[in-house]
Design a protein around this motif. Structure first.
Motif, PDB file in Angstrom:
ATOM      1  N   GLU A   3     -16.692   7.559   5.093  1.00 36.05           N
ATOM      2  CA  GLU A   3     -15.785   6.855   5.987  1.00 36.05           C
ATOM      3  C   GLU A   3     -14.890   5.868   5.239  1.00 36.05           C
ATOM      4  O   GLU A   3     -13.707   5.740   5.545  1.00 36.05           O
ATOM      5  CB  GLU A   3     -16.584   6.146   7.080  1.00 36.05           C
ATOM      6  CG  GLU A   3     -15.737   5.725   8.252  1.00 36.05           C
ATOM      7  CD  GLU A   3     -16.550   5.197   9.407  1.00 36.05           C
ATOM      8  OE1 GLU A   3     -16.470   3.979   9.658  1.00 36.05           O
ATOM      9  OE2 GLU A   3     -17.250   5.983  10.048  1.00 36.05           O
ATOM     10  N   LYS A   4     -15.432   5.179   4.249  1.00 37.21           N
ATOM     11  CA  LYS A   4     -14.605   4.214   3.509  1.00 37.21           C
ATOM     12  C   LYS A   4     -13.477   4.921   2.754  1.00 37.21           C
ATOM     13  O   LYS A   4     -12.385   4.380   2.615  1.00 37.21           O
ATOM     14  CB  LYS A   4     -15.438   3.348   2.570  1.00 37.21           C
ATOM     15  CG  LYS A   4     -15.957   4.040   1.346  1.00 37.21           C
ATOM     16  CD  LYS A   4     -16.643   3.070   0.415  1.00 37.21           C
ATOM     17  CE  LYS A   4     -16.901   3.796  -0.885  1.00 37.21           C
ATOM     18  NZ  LYS A   4     -16.951   2.955  -2.019  1.00 37.21           N
ATOM     19  N   ASP A   5     -13.710   6.150   2.290  1.00 38.92           N
ATOM     20  CA  ASP A   5     -12.661   6.916   1.618  1.00 38.92           C
ATOM     21  C   ASP A   5     -11.581   7.344   2.613  1.00 38.92           C
ATOM     22  O   ASP A   5     -10.395   7.323   2.294  1.00 38.92           O
ATOM     23  CB  ASP A   5     -13.246   8.142   0.914  1.00 38.92           C
ATOM     24  CG  ASP A   5     -14.203   7.762  -0.210  1.00 38.92           C
ATOM     25  OD1 ASP A   5     -13.987   6.709  -0.852  1.00 38.92           O
ATOM     26  OD2 ASP A   5     -15.169   8.510  -0.432  1.00 38.92           O
ATOM     27  N   ILE A   6     -12.005   7.694   3.815  1.00 40.28           N
ATOM     28  CA  ILE A   6     -11.044   8.056   4.870  1.00 40.28           C
ATOM     29  C   ILE A   6     -10.219   6.831   5.245  1.00 40.28           C
ATOM     30  O   ILE A   6      -9.009   6.922   5.456  1.00 40.28           O
ATOM     31  CB  ILE A   6     -11.766   8.644   6.091  1.00 40.28           C
ATOM     32  CG1 ILE A   6     -12.517   9.918   5.706  1.00 40.28           C
ATOM     33  CG2 ILE A   6     -10.773   8.936   7.215  1.00 40.28           C
ATOM     34  CD1 ILE A   6     -13.480  10.428   6.760  1.00 40.28           C
ATOM     35  N   LEU A  12      -3.236   4.096   3.130  1.00 44.21           N
ATOM     36  CA  LEU A  12      -2.108   4.551   2.298  1.00 44.21           C
ATOM     37  C   LEU A  12      -1.115   5.372   3.117  1.00 44.21           C
ATOM     38  O   LEU A  12       0.095   5.190   2.996  1.00 44.21           O
ATOM     39  CB  LEU A  12      -2.623   5.376   1.119  1.00 44.21           C
ATOM     40  CG  LEU A  12      -3.325   4.601   0.013  1.00 44.21           C
ATOM     41  CD1 LEU A  12      -3.956   5.553  -0.994  1.00 44.21           C
ATOM     42  CD2 LEU A  12      -2.360   3.657  -0.682  1.00 44.21           C
ATOM     43  N   ALA A  13      -1.622   6.268   3.954  1.00 40.88           N
ATOM     44  CA  ALA A  13      -0.755   7.126   4.758  1.00 40.88           C
ATOM     45  C   ALA A  13       0.083   6.330   5.749  1.00 40.88           C
ATOM     46  O   ALA A  13       1.239   6.675   6.027  1.00 40.88           O
ATOM     47  CB  ALA A  13      -1.588   8.172   5.500  1.00 40.88           C
ATOM     48  N   LEU A  14      -0.485   5.248   6.282  1.00 39.01           N
ATOM     49  CA  LEU A  14       0.233   4.457   7.291  1.00 39.01           C
ATOM     50  C   LEU A  14       1.203   3.444   6.702  1.00 39.01           C
ATOM     51  O   LEU A  14       1.992   2.849   7.445  1.00 39.01           O
ATOM     52  CB  LEU A  14      -0.764   3.729   8.200  1.00 39.01           C
ATOM     53  CG  LEU A  14      -1.501   4.580   9.218  1.00 39.01           C
ATOM     54  CD1 LEU A  14      -2.430   3.713  10.049  1.00 39.01           C
ATOM     55  CD2 LEU A  14      -0.523   5.320  10.127  1.00 39.01           C
ATOM     56  N   ASN A  15       1.178   3.253   5.407  1.00 34.52           N
ATOM     57  CA  ASN A  15       2.024   2.235   4.783  1.00 34.52           C
ATOM     58  C   ASN A  15       3.497   2.302   5.206  1.00 34.52           C
ATOM     59  O   ASN A  15       4.102   1.260   5.463  1.00 34.52           O
ATOM     60  CB  ASN A  15       1.890   2.287   3.267  1.00 34.52           C
ATOM     61  CG  ASN A  15       2.568   1.116   2.616  1.00 34.52           C
ATOM     62  OD1 ASN A  15       2.381  -0.025   3.030  1.00 34.52           O
ATOM     63  ND2 ASN A  15       3.366   1.378   1.603  1.00 34.52           N
ATOM     64  N   ILE A  60      -7.179   1.363  15.000  1.00 33.85           N
ATOM     65  CA  ILE A  60      -7.639   2.714  14.695  1.00 33.85           C
ATOM     66  C   ILE A  60      -9.109   2.674  14.301  1.00 33.85           C
ATOM     67  O   ILE A  60      -9.495   1.960  13.377  1.00 33.85           O
ATOM     68  CB  ILE A  60      -6.803   3.355  13.580  1.00 33.85           C
ATOM     69  CG1 ILE A  60      -5.353   3.505  14.059  1.00 33.85           C
ATOM     70  CG2 ILE A  60      -7.398   4.707  13.161  1.00 33.85           C
ATOM     71  CD1 ILE A  60      -4.414   4.092  13.042  1.00 33.85           C
ATOM     72  N   GLU A  61      -9.885   3.438  15.030  1.00 33.12           N
ATOM     73  CA  GLU A  61     -11.299   3.612  14.696  1.00 33.12           C
ATOM     74  C   GLU A  61     -11.383   4.817  13.764  1.00 33.12           C
ATOM     75  O   GLU A  61     -10.855   5.872  14.066  1.00 33.12           O
ATOM     76  CB  GLU A  61     -12.119   3.858  15.972  1.00 33.12           C
ATOM     77  CG  GLU A  61     -13.599   3.936  15.735  1.00 33.12           C
ATOM     78  CD  GLU A  61     -14.166   2.668  15.121  1.00 33.12           C
ATOM     79  OE1 GLU A  61     -15.015   2.800  14.217  1.00 33.12           O
ATOM     80  OE2 GLU A  61     -13.777   1.551  15.526  1.00 33.12           O
ATOM     81  N   VAL A  62     -12.023   4.636  12.623  1.00 34.09           N
ATOM     82  CA  VAL A  62     -12.105   5.690  11.607  1.00 34.09           C
ATOM     83  C   VAL A  62     -13.478   6.352  11.669  1.00 34.09           C
ATOM     84  O   VAL A  62     -14.502   5.668  11.693  1.00 34.09           O
ATOM     85  CB  VAL A  62     -11.862   5.112  10.200  1.00 34.09           C
ATOM     86  CG1 VAL A  62     -11.997   6.195   9.147  1.00 34.09           C
ATOM     87  CG2 VAL A  62     -10.492   4.449  10.131  1.00 34.09           C
ATOM     88  N   SER A  92      -8.382  11.349   9.487  1.00 35.97           N
ATOM     89  CA  SER A  92      -7.553  11.622   8.306  1.00 35.97           C
ATOM     90  C   SER A  92      -6.282  10.796   8.396  1.00 35.97           C
ATOM     91  O   SER A  92      -5.935  10.262   9.459  1.00 35.97           O
ATOM     92  CB  SER A  92      -7.175  13.110   8.250  1.00 35.97           C
ATOM     93  OG  SER A  92      -6.269  13.427   9.295  1.00 35.97           O
ATOM     94  N   GLY A  93      -5.571  10.744   7.279  1.00 32.75           N
ATOM     95  CA  GLY A  93      -4.285  10.051   7.262  1.00 32.75           C
ATOM     96  C   GLY A  93      -3.294  10.682   8.217  1.00 32.75           C
ATOM     97  O   GLY A  93      -2.561   9.978   8.922  1.00 32.75           O
ATOM     98  N   ASP A  94      -3.270  12.003   8.277  1.00 37.17           N
ATOM     99  CA  ASP A  94      -2.342  12.696   9.178  1.00 37.17           C
ATOM    100  C   ASP A  94      -2.622  12.362  10.638  1.00 37.17           C
ATOM    101  O   ASP A  94      -1.694  12.162  11.428  1.00 37.17           O
ATOM    102  CB  ASP A  94      -2.412  14.210   8.963  1.00 37.17           C
ATOM    103  CG  ASP A  94      -1.791  14.641   7.643  1.00 37.17           C
ATOM    104  OD1 ASP A  94      -0.966  13.885   7.077  1.00 37.17           O
ATOM    105  OD2 ASP A  94      -2.145  15.743   7.167  1.00 37.17           O
ATOM    106  N   GLU A  95      -3.896  12.313  11.014  1.00 40.62           N
ATOM    107  CA  GLU A  95      -4.238  11.960  12.396  1.00 40.62           C
ATOM    108  C   GLU A  95      -3.798  10.533  12.715  1.00 40.62           C
ATOM    109  O   GLU A  95      -3.307  10.259  13.812  1.00 40.62           O
ATOM    110  CB  GLU A  95      -5.736  12.112  12.649  1.00 40.62           C
ATOM    111  CG  GLU A  95      -6.177  13.546  12.804  1.00 40.62           C
ATOM    112  CD  GLU A  95      -7.642  13.676  13.193  1.00 40.62           C
ATOM    113  OE1 GLU A  95      -8.305  12.648  13.492  1.00 40.62           O
ATOM    114  OE2 GLU A  95      -8.133  14.816  13.197  1.00 40.62           O
ATOM    115  N   ALA A  96      -3.963   9.622  11.772  1.00 43.29           N
ATOM    116  CA  ALA A  96      -3.563   8.232  12.001  1.00 43.29           C
ATOM    117  C   ALA A  96      -2.041   8.136  12.161  1.00 43.29           C
ATOM    118  O   ALA A  96      -1.556   7.408  13.030  1.00 43.29           O
ATOM    119  CB  ALA A  96      -4.032   7.358  10.831  1.00 43.29           C
TER     120      ALA A  96
END
Length: 104
Positions: A3-6, A12-15, A60-62, A92-96
Protein backbone atom coordinates in the motif's frame (compact mmCIF):
# COMPACT_ATOMS: atom_id res chain seq x y z
CA UNK A 1 2.31 -4.20 -4.41
CA UNK A 2 2.45 -2.74 -0.89
CA UNK A 3 0.00 0.00 0.00
CA UNK A 4 2.79 2.47 0.77
CA UNK A 5 4.21 1.91 -2.74
CA UNK A 6 0.77 2.55 -4.25
CA UNK A 7 0.51 5.73 -2.17
CA UNK A 8 3.81 6.97 -3.57
CA UNK A 9 2.73 6.09 -7.12
CA UNK A 10 -0.51 8.02 -6.62
CA UNK A 11 1.25 11.05 -5.15
CA UNK A 12 3.52 11.25 -8.18
CA UNK A 13 0.67 10.67 -10.64
CA UNK A 14 -1.48 13.40 -9.07
CA UNK A 15 1.26 16.03 -9.02
CA UNK A 16 -0.01 17.80 -12.19
CA UNK A 17 -3.57 17.90 -10.81
CA UNK A 18 -3.41 18.30 -7.03
CA UNK A 19 -1.24 19.11 -4.05
CA UNK A 20 -1.44 15.90 -2.02
CA UNK A 21 -0.28 14.98 1.47
CA UNK A 22 -0.07 11.70 3.33
CA UNK A 23 -1.06 11.27 6.94
CA UNK A 24 -0.81 8.42 9.40
CA UNK A 25 -4.03 7.78 11.29
CA UNK A 26 -4.16 6.29 14.74
CA UNK A 27 -2.19 6.37 17.95
CA UNK A 28 1.19 5.14 19.05
CA UNK A 29 3.39 4.86 22.11
CA UNK A 30 6.05 7.57 22.27
CA UNK A 31 9.60 6.94 23.46
CA UNK A 32 8.57 8.33 26.84
CA UNK A 33 5.76 5.76 27.16
CA UNK A 34 3.00 8.29 26.54
CA UNK A 35 0.16 7.45 24.10
CA UNK A 36 0.01 9.95 21.25
CA UNK A 37 -2.91 10.38 18.82
CA UNK A 38 -2.50 11.78 15.32
CA UNK A 39 -5.46 14.06 15.97
CA UNK A 40 -7.45 13.15 12.86
CA UNK A 41 -10.69 11.17 13.02
CA UNK A 42 -10.85 7.41 12.65
CA UNK A 43 -11.23 6.60 8.96
CA UNK A 44 -9.40 9.71 7.71
CA UNK A 45 -8.14 9.06 4.17
CA UNK A 46 -4.55 8.05 3.43
CA UNK A 47 -4.05 10.96 1.03
CA UNK A 48 -5.61 14.40 1.13
CA UNK A 49 -5.03 17.77 -0.41
CA UNK A 50 -6.43 20.28 -2.87
CA UNK A 51 -7.05 20.20 -6.60
CA UNK A 52 -4.89 22.78 -8.34
CA UNK A 53 -7.54 23.91 -10.81
CA UNK A 54 -10.07 25.10 -8.24
CA UNK A 55 -8.80 24.46 -4.71
CA UNK A 56 -11.42 21.80 -4.00
CA UNK A 57 -10.52 19.37 -1.22
CA UNK A 58 -9.45 15.86 -2.28
CA UNK A 59 -9.55 12.72 -0.10
CA UNK A 60 -8.28 9.41 -1.48
CA UNK A 61 -8.29 6.13 0.38
CA UNK A 62 -5.51 3.90 -0.96
CA UNK A 63 -5.91 0.13 -1.13
CA UNK A 64 -3.95 -2.69 -2.69
CA UNK A 65 -5.66 -5.14 -5.06
CA UNK A 66 -7.23 -7.09 -2.17
CA UNK A 67 -7.82 -4.26 0.29
CA UNK A 68 -11.30 -3.24 1.46
CA UNK A 69 -12.40 -0.07 3.18
CA UNK A 70 -13.53 -0.15 6.80
CA UNK A 71 -16.86 1.21 7.98
CA UNK A 72 -14.96 4.20 9.40
CA UNK A 73 -13.30 4.90 6.06
CA UNK A 74 -16.62 4.55 4.21
CA UNK A 75 -18.28 6.95 6.64
CA UNK A 76 -15.43 9.46 6.39
CA UNK A 77 -15.55 9.47 2.57
CA UNK A 78 -19.35 9.79 2.66
CA UNK A 79 -19.17 12.79 5.00
CA UNK A 80 -16.46 14.52 2.97
CA UNK A 81 -18.40 14.00 -0.27
CA UNK A 82 -21.51 15.41 1.40
CA UNK A 83 -19.44 18.47 2.31
CA UNK A 84 -18.40 18.96 -1.33
CA UNK A 85 -14.99 17.31 -1.41
CA UNK A 86 -13.67 15.05 -4.16
CA UNK A 87 -13.43 11.52 -2.74
CA UNK A 88 -12.61 8.01 -3.85
CA UNK A 89 -10.77 4.76 -3.36
CA UNK A 90 -7.76 4.21 -5.61
CA UNK A 91 -5.55 1.20 -6.24
CA UNK A 92 -3.26 2.93 -8.76
CA UNK A 93 -2.11 6.30 -10.00
CA UNK A 94 -4.45 6.06 -12.98
CA UNK A 95 -7.47 5.42 -10.74
CA UNK A 96 -6.56 8.42 -8.58
CA UNK A 97 -6.26 10.65 -11.66
CA UNK A 98 -9.70 9.46 -12.81
CA UNK A 99 -11.16 10.34 -9.39
CA UNK A 100 -9.73 13.86 -9.47
CA UNK A 101 -10.56 14.54 -13.13
CA UNK A 102 -14.08 13.06 -13.04
CA UNK A 103 -15.23 15.72 -10.61
CA UNK A 104 -14.33 18.78 -12.67
Amino acid sequence: MKEKDIQNEIRLALNPYAVVFRINVGSFMSETGRMVSTGVPKGFSDLFGVRKSDGRAVFIEVKNEKGKTSKYQDNFLKQMKKAGAIVGVARSGDEAIDIVKANI
